[in-house]
Design a protein around this motif. Structure first.
Motif, short mmCIF file in Angstrom:
data_model
loop_
_atom_site.label_atom_id
_atom_site.label_comp_id
_atom_site.label_asym_id
_atom_site.label_seq_id
_atom_site.Cartn_x
_atom_site.Cartn_y
_atom_site.Cartn_z
N GLN A 50 0.83 -1.22 0.00
CA GLN A 50 0.00 0.00 0.00
C GLN A 50 0.86 1.26 0.00
OE1 GLN A 50 -2.06 -1.04 3.63
NE2 GLN A 50 -3.96 -1.46 2.51
N THR A 51 2.16 1.08 -0.23
CA THR A 51 3.12 2.17 -0.06
C THR A 51 3.91 2.40 -1.36
OG1 THR A 51 3.33 1.56 2.27
CG2 THR A 51 5.09 2.93 1.34
N ALA A 52 4.15 3.67 -1.67
CA ALA A 52 5.04 4.02 -2.79
C ALA A 52 6.15 4.90 -2.26
CB ALA A 52 4.27 4.77 -3.87
N LEU A 53 7.36 4.63 -2.71
CA LEU A 53 8.49 5.50 -2.39
C LEU A 53 8.83 6.30 -3.65
CD1 LEU A 53 11.50 5.02 -0.22
CD2 LEU A 53 11.90 5.73 -2.57
N ILE A 54 8.91 7.62 -3.49
CA ILE A 54 9.14 8.50 -4.65
C ILE A 54 10.43 9.27 -4.45
CG2 ILE A 54 8.17 10.32 -6.10
CD1 ILE A 54 5.41 9.60 -4.99
N VAL A 62 9.01 4.68 -7.35
CA VAL A 62 8.72 5.66 -8.40
C VAL A 62 9.89 6.64 -8.52
CG1 VAL A 62 7.14 7.46 -9.21
CG2 VAL A 62 6.25 5.49 -7.93
N LEU A 63 10.49 6.64 -9.69
CA LEU A 63 11.57 7.58 -9.96
C LEU A 63 11.00 8.85 -10.56
CD1 LEU A 63 14.76 7.85 -10.19
CD2 LEU A 63 14.45 7.23 -12.59
N ASP A 77 17.06 6.12 -3.35
CA ASP A 77 15.59 6.02 -3.28
C ASP A 77 15.05 4.72 -3.88
OD1 ASP A 77 15.33 8.75 -2.26
OD2 ASP A 77 16.00 9.33 -4.27
N ILE A 78 15.41 4.46 -5.13
CA ILE A 78 14.81 3.32 -5.83
C ILE A 78 15.28 2.00 -5.22
CG2 ILE A 78 14.60 2.17 -8.07
CD1 ILE A 78 13.02 4.90 -7.63
N LEU A 79 16.57 1.93 -4.91
CA LEU A 79 17.07 0.71 -4.26
C LEU A 79 16.37 0.49 -2.92
CD1 LEU A 79 19.00 -1.66 -4.25
CD2 LEU A 79 20.81 -0.15 -3.41
N CYS A 80 16.18 1.55 -2.16
CA CYS A 80 15.49 1.47 -0.87
C CYS A 80 14.08 0.88 -1.06
CB CYS A 80 15.41 2.85 -0.24
SG CYS A 80 14.47 2.92 1.29
N GLY A 81 13.33 1.45 -2.01
CA GLY A 81 11.97 0.96 -2.25
C GLY A 81 11.96 -0.50 -2.67
N ASN A 82 12.93 -0.87 -3.51
CA ASN A 82 12.96 -2.24 -4.03
C ASN A 82 13.44 -3.25 -2.99
OD1 ASN A 82 12.01 -1.28 -6.45
ND2 ASN A 82 14.01 -1.24 -7.45
#
Ligand SMILES: [Mg+2]
Length: 175
Positions: free
Chosen positions: A110-114, A134-135, A121-126
Protein backbone atom coordinates in the motif's frame (compact mmCIF):
# COMPACT_ATOMS: atom_id res chain seq x y z
CA UNK A 1 19.78 -4.77 -12.21
CA UNK A 2 16.15 -5.21 -11.21
CA UNK A 3 16.85 -3.78 -7.76
CA UNK A 4 17.96 -0.54 -9.41
CA UNK A 5 15.03 -0.32 -11.81
CA UNK A 6 12.06 1.78 -10.73
CA UNK A 7 8.58 0.38 -11.13
CA UNK A 8 7.67 3.70 -12.78
CA UNK A 9 9.49 6.78 -13.97
CA UNK A 10 7.73 10.14 -14.11
CA UNK A 11 9.05 13.37 -15.53
CA UNK A 12 8.02 15.28 -12.40
CA UNK A 13 6.28 14.42 -9.15
CA UNK A 14 3.42 16.79 -9.97
CA UNK A 15 2.69 14.72 -13.10
CA UNK A 16 1.57 11.74 -11.00
CA UNK A 17 -2.22 11.80 -10.76
CA UNK A 18 -4.19 10.69 -7.69
CA UNK A 19 -5.72 7.92 -9.85
CA UNK A 20 -2.30 6.37 -10.38
CA UNK A 21 -2.14 5.58 -6.66
CA UNK A 22 -5.85 4.80 -6.23
CA UNK A 23 -5.80 2.23 -9.04
CA UNK A 24 -2.90 0.44 -7.35
CA UNK A 25 -4.33 0.53 -3.82
CA UNK A 26 -1.51 2.81 -2.65
CA UNK A 27 -2.40 4.73 0.52
CA UNK A 28 1.00 6.01 1.72
CA UNK A 29 3.60 8.07 -0.16
CA UNK A 30 7.11 8.19 1.24
CA UNK A 31 8.77 11.22 -0.33
CA UNK A 32 12.36 12.20 -0.95
CA UNK A 33 13.13 15.94 -0.73
CA UNK A 34 16.17 17.06 -2.72
CA UNK A 35 15.64 17.01 -6.46
CA UNK A 36 12.23 15.42 -5.91
CA UNK A 37 10.06 18.07 -4.20
CA UNK A 38 12.48 20.91 -5.04
CA UNK A 39 16.07 21.40 -6.16
CA UNK A 40 18.98 20.42 -3.91
CA UNK A 41 18.95 22.31 -0.57
CA UNK A 42 16.30 24.75 -1.87
CA UNK A 43 13.97 25.87 0.98
CA UNK A 44 11.09 26.53 -1.47
CA UNK A 45 9.02 23.70 -2.97
CA UNK A 46 9.03 23.42 -6.77
CA UNK A 47 6.10 25.04 -8.62
CA UNK A 48 2.98 22.92 -8.33
CA UNK A 49 4.23 20.80 -5.42
CA UNK A 50 1.98 22.40 -2.76
CA UNK A 51 -1.07 21.93 -5.00
CA UNK A 52 -0.05 18.33 -5.75
CA UNK A 53 0.29 17.59 -2.02
CA UNK A 54 -3.16 19.11 -1.41
CA UNK A 55 -4.68 16.88 -4.07
CA UNK A 56 -3.11 13.80 -2.47
CA UNK A 57 -4.25 14.81 1.02
CA UNK A 58 -7.77 15.52 -0.22
CA UNK A 59 -7.87 12.02 -1.71
CA UNK A 60 -7.03 10.52 1.69
CA UNK A 61 -3.48 9.54 0.74
CA UNK A 62 -0.99 9.70 3.60
CA UNK A 63 2.30 11.50 3.04
CA UNK A 64 5.63 11.48 4.84
CA UNK A 65 9.17 12.61 4.08
CA UNK A 66 12.18 10.29 4.20
CA UNK A 67 15.41 12.12 3.42
CA UNK A 68 19.10 11.32 3.72
CA UNK A 69 19.84 15.01 4.19
CA UNK A 70 20.35 16.37 7.73
CA UNK A 71 17.58 17.60 10.02
CA UNK A 72 18.59 21.27 9.71
CA UNK A 73 17.70 21.08 6.01
CA UNK A 74 14.74 18.73 6.15
CA UNK A 75 12.85 19.96 9.23
CA UNK A 76 11.96 23.52 8.07
CA UNK A 77 11.06 22.18 4.62
CA UNK A 78 8.81 19.49 6.08
CA UNK A 79 7.19 22.06 8.37
CA UNK A 80 6.46 24.32 5.40
CA UNK A 81 4.77 21.38 3.65
CA UNK A 82 2.97 20.30 6.83
CA UNK A 83 4.39 16.80 6.62
CA UNK A 84 6.03 14.47 9.14
CA UNK A 85 9.65 13.66 8.32
CA UNK A 86 12.64 11.48 8.99
CA UNK A 87 16.06 13.03 8.23
CA UNK A 88 19.38 11.21 8.01
CA UNK A 89 17.41 8.21 6.79
CA UNK A 90 20.40 6.26 5.40
CA UNK A 91 18.55 5.15 2.26
CA UNK A 92 18.99 2.67 0.57
CA UNK A 93 18.69 0.89 3.93
CA UNK A 94 14.96 0.11 4.09
CA UNK A 95 14.61 0.56 7.86
CA UNK A 96 13.09 4.06 7.68
CA UNK A 97 10.70 2.94 4.96
CA UNK A 98 9.64 -0.09 6.98
CA UNK A 99 9.06 2.13 10.02
CA UNK A 100 6.96 4.52 7.94
CA UNK A 101 4.72 1.62 6.86
CA UNK A 102 4.26 0.55 10.48
CA UNK A 103 3.71 4.10 11.72
CA UNK A 104 0.99 4.81 9.15
CA UNK A 105 -0.59 1.36 9.36
CA UNK A 106 0.08 0.48 5.73
CA UNK A 107 1.52 -2.66 4.20
CA UNK A 108 4.46 -2.33 1.77
CA UNK A 109 2.01 -3.08 -1.06
CA UNK A 110 0.00 0.00 0.00
CA UNK A 111 3.12 2.17 -0.06
CA UNK A 112 5.04 4.02 -2.79
CA UNK A 113 8.49 5.50 -2.39
CA UNK A 114 9.14 8.50 -4.65
CA UNK A 115 12.61 9.88 -5.29
CA UNK A 116 15.16 10.96 -7.88
CA UNK A 117 18.11 8.63 -7.21
CA UNK A 118 18.55 5.00 -8.19
CA UNK A 119 21.21 4.11 -5.61
CA UNK A 120 19.35 5.56 -2.64
CA UNK A 121 15.59 6.02 -3.28
CA UNK A 122 14.81 3.32 -5.83
CA UNK A 123 17.07 0.71 -4.26
CA UNK A 124 15.49 1.47 -0.87
CA UNK A 125 11.97 0.96 -2.25
CA UNK A 126 12.96 -2.24 -4.03
CA UNK A 127 14.61 -3.67 -0.92
CA UNK A 128 11.22 -3.77 0.79
CA UNK A 129 9.19 -6.20 -1.36
CA UNK A 130 5.77 -4.92 -2.35
CA UNK A 131 6.64 -1.22 -2.24
CA UNK A 132 6.05 0.65 -5.51
CA UNK A 133 9.28 2.47 -6.42
CA UNK A 134 8.72 5.66 -8.40
CA UNK A 135 11.57 7.58 -9.96
CA UNK A 136 11.19 11.24 -10.81
CA UNK A 137 13.64 13.00 -13.12
CA UNK A 138 16.05 15.12 -11.11
CA UNK A 139 15.16 18.78 -11.36
CA UNK A 140 18.68 20.19 -11.55
CA UNK A 141 22.09 18.46 -11.76
CA UNK A 142 24.08 18.58 -8.51
CA UNK A 143 27.55 20.10 -8.59
CA UNK A 144 29.60 18.09 -6.10
CA UNK A 145 32.11 15.52 -7.33
CA UNK A 146 30.38 12.71 -5.41
CA UNK A 147 27.00 13.46 -6.95
CA UNK A 148 28.40 13.75 -10.45
CA UNK A 149 29.91 10.27 -10.12
CA UNK A 150 26.59 8.87 -8.93
CA UNK A 151 24.74 10.45 -11.83
CA UNK A 152 27.37 9.12 -14.25
CA UNK A 153 26.77 5.60 -12.93
CA UNK A 154 23.00 6.03 -13.10
CA UNK A 155 22.93 7.05 -16.76
CA UNK A 156 23.60 3.67 -18.46
CA UNK A 157 21.14 1.95 -16.10
CA UNK A 158 18.45 4.51 -16.93
CA UNK A 159 19.11 4.15 -20.65
CA UNK A 160 18.76 0.38 -20.41
CA UNK A 161 15.59 0.74 -18.35
CA UNK A 162 14.16 3.13 -20.94
CA UNK A 163 14.93 0.66 -23.73
CA UNK A 164 13.46 -2.33 -21.89
CA UNK A 165 10.46 -0.68 -20.21
CA UNK A 166 9.35 2.29 -22.30
CA UNK A 167 5.73 1.89 -21.16
CA UNK A 168 6.74 2.48 -17.53
CA UNK A 169 7.96 5.98 -18.36
CA UNK A 170 5.50 8.87 -18.16
CA UNK A 171 6.58 12.17 -19.73
CA UNK A 172 9.88 13.42 -21.06
CA UNK A 173 12.91 11.94 -19.29
CA UNK A 174 15.82 13.90 -20.86
CA UNK A 175 18.11 10.90 -21.34
MG1 LIG B 1 16.96 13.25 -3.84
Amino acid sequence: MALLYPDWWFEHITRIPVEFFKERGIRLLVLDVDNTLTTHNNPTPAPGVMEWLSRMKAAGIKLTILSNNHAERVEPFARLLGLPFVAGAAKPLPLGLKRACTQFGCTPAQTALIGDQLFTDILCGNLLPGVCSVLVTMQEPEHSWFFRQKRRLERPILRRFARQHPRQIIGETHL
